[in-house]
Design a protein around this motif. Sequence first.
Motif, short mmCIF file in Angstrom:
data_model
loop_
_atom_site.label_atom_id
_atom_site.label_comp_id
_atom_site.label_asym_id
_atom_site.label_seq_id
_atom_site.Cartn_x
_atom_site.Cartn_y
_atom_site.Cartn_z
N LEU A 1 11.06 0.91 -0.09
CA LEU A 1 10.67 0.16 -1.20
C LEU A 1 9.54 0.79 -2.27
N ASN A 2 9.21 2.18 -1.76
CA ASN A 2 8.65 2.99 -2.66
C ASN A 2 9.70 4.02 -3.39
N THR A 3 10.81 4.18 -2.74
CA THR A 3 11.77 4.93 -3.57
C THR A 3 12.33 3.83 -4.84
N ALA A 4 12.41 2.42 -4.15
CA ALA A 4 12.74 1.70 -5.23
C ALA A 4 11.89 1.38 -6.36
N TYR A 5 10.60 1.42 -6.03
CA TYR A 5 9.48 1.49 -7.00
C TYR A 5 9.68 2.80 -8.32
N ALA A 6 10.06 3.84 -7.49
CA ALA A 6 10.05 4.87 -8.37
C ALA A 6 11.14 4.62 -9.32
N LEU A 7 12.58 4.04 -8.81
CA LEU A 7 13.73 3.92 -9.59
C LEU A 7 13.20 2.84 -10.62
N LYS B 1 16.37 11.91 -9.53
CA LYS B 1 16.21 13.42 -9.60
C LYS B 1 15.18 13.82 -10.41
N ALA B 2 14.82 13.21 -11.52
CA ALA B 2 13.77 13.50 -12.32
C ALA B 2 12.42 13.20 -11.82
N ALA B 3 12.52 12.10 -10.91
CA ALA B 3 11.03 11.89 -10.17
C ALA B 3 11.03 12.78 -9.26
N GLY B 4 11.79 13.74 -8.82
CA GLY B 4 11.44 14.86 -8.01
C GLY B 4 12.24 14.76 -6.63
N ALA B 5 13.11 13.95 -6.53
CA ALA B 5 14.23 13.53 -5.44
C ALA B 5 15.05 14.67 -5.28
N GLU B 6 15.83 15.03 -4.15
CA GLU B 6 16.77 15.91 -3.93
C GLU B 6 18.08 15.03 -3.92
N ILE B 7 18.96 15.61 -4.79
CA ILE B 7 20.30 14.44 -4.65
C ILE B 7 21.24 15.33 -3.77
N VAL B 8 21.91 14.69 -2.83
CA VAL B 8 22.64 15.51 -2.00
C VAL B 8 24.14 14.46 -1.74
N ASP B 9 25.20 14.99 -1.94
CA ASP B 9 26.66 14.28 -1.85
C ASP B 9 26.70 14.28 -0.20
N ALA C 1 0.75 -1.39 0.00
CA ALA C 1 -0.04 0.03 -0.22
C ALA C 1 0.77 1.38 0.01
N MET C 2 2.08 1.02 0.36
CA MET C 2 3.21 2.11 0.44
C MET C 2 3.76 2.45 -1.01
N LEU C 3 3.53 1.83 -1.91
CA LEU C 3 4.14 2.06 -3.14
C LEU C 3 3.30 3.08 -4.09
N THR C 4 3.58 4.26 -3.81
CA THR C 4 2.97 5.46 -4.52
C THR C 4 3.74 5.76 -5.81
N GLY C 5 4.89 5.58 -5.74
CA GLY C 5 5.92 5.93 -6.52
C GLY C 5 6.16 7.44 -6.70
N ASP C 6 5.70 8.07 -5.57
CA ASP C 6 5.84 9.65 -5.28
C ASP C 6 6.91 9.73 -4.47
N ILE C 7 8.22 10.31 -4.90
CA ILE C 7 9.50 10.38 -4.18
C ILE C 7 9.78 12.11 -4.02
N LYS C 8 8.77 12.81 -4.35
CA LYS C 8 8.94 14.29 -4.61
C LYS C 8 9.43 14.81 -3.04
N GLY C 9 10.82 15.61 -3.35
CA GLY C 9 11.21 16.11 -1.81
C GLY C 9 12.07 15.31 -1.11
N LYS C 10 12.04 14.02 -1.58
CA LYS C 10 13.04 12.86 -0.65
C LYS C 10 14.41 13.30 -1.08
#
Length: 495
Positions: A475-481, A292-300, A254-263
């Motif tokens: 799992l949701n982040t993996a689903y987006a990937l 990044k294209a899915a809305g995540a913020e990439i940090v080193d 149920a947590m697999l929304t594919g939405d990772i905006k702001g993560k």
Amino acid sequence: MTDLNKLGLAEARDLLRKGETTSVELTQSCLTAIDAAGALNAFVHKTPELALERAKAADERLKGDNAPAMCGLPIGIKDLFCTKGVDTQAGSRILEGFKPEYESTVSQNLIDNGAVMLGKLNMDEFAMGSSNETSIYGNAVSPWRRGNDDAELTPGGSSGGSAAAVAADLCLAATGTDTGGSIRQPAAFTGTVGIKPTYGRCSRWGTVAFASSLDQAGPMTKSVRDAAIMLEAMCGHDAKDSTSADLAVPNFEAMLTGDIKGKKIGIPKEYCMDGMPGEIEQLWADGTAMLKAAGAEIVDISLPHTKYALPAYYVIAPAEASSNLARYDGVRYGHRATLEAGDGITEMYEKTRAEGFGHEVQRRVMIGTYVLSAGFYDAYYNRARRVRTLIKKDFEDVFAAGVDAILTPATPSAAFGLGEMTDADPVKMYLNDVFTVTVNLAGLPGIAVPTGLDAQGLPLGLQLIGKPWEEGDLLNTAYALETAAGFVAKPGKWW
């Protein structure tokens, strides 16, 4: 419907619910595929009668309206899980003929959820290996091939039989165990999905022990959604395991929304290692761009103690193995050497272990015994434990700074040929775990997702590392990937 064995768990579950197929049909399709795939040497103890019996029971259960998600779905069980009345050898001669009188908690949870066991799967002896070449049953073989090359490739290890079986559609999914990467590395080698949950999420009771503070069970599946479904069925608190976490198990699917905006996704600089193949670097860069294209913020980020992880692991794991494997002495169960007149108990122990354990297990037991011995305990074992604490703190600091998940390569290369990494230099083989062992040392959840092919057409995977107990978010982040990568490649059938 033909080729039912090619379905994933979610697709098969939905067909069962609609009445468009039955568990018996699904199971029979897998049993036929298994019988035709002897060349892969993935299934080592087949249980067709038991499978069909459980499939019939599942079909009855499915007539009601409260059948669990795994009900009627045929899966394979790694030979490390004790299965009542069914051979459980951990890939070793020393456990020859051992048929447990009990069921491991993980396999019992799956039975309770209606899953159908097709049989036991090949693995490295006592889960010690990265290529499934240390098994008493012989090598498990990957269904993948390099271009037009006929060389047999490793499906990875130690859960090599599980990875090969899932990739070749011999079963809908399989159980694996991960002590230093034994779910994630074979998943990456075979284009499948493998998740190692947080240490303590799955009970270890009834699973043959390798290194007790590192071992953790998890599913190996055809998709991230399937991993979510199966992981939920495998998890749960178990009073029989003192390290089992008393936490509610969420509905991961149920947590697999594919939405990772702001993560926030961390990219650790220490994982960019000298000599890393360009294809792996490119894969990592592509995966970063996808998130990044899915809305995540990439940090080193920095995980400064990463370089000490492999040596620390290869002190701690053998130490715990030498302690755990001391019980295999030829007295109570399993193999016992033939004794000569005048032999005493010491000779029985020595001969039994020399005959029963393979070279890699003997090597690790000897290393473990050495680092635990009186003169070296502080110099090796205690120092490795201190390094482990520092590695764990690296991750804690990064997560405390707001990072939600960490993206890294899963393996330093694509699958290699069987026999290419010989006994002459075991360290070369150990380097296969370079990206995965930190996760076990820190007790964190990690997942391997297939994201591309190398120049020879072999699968490559990326690893996501999550916060403790937040498998649903991971799992949701993996689903987006997975969605962004769109990996659909399958091995060409040659077996």
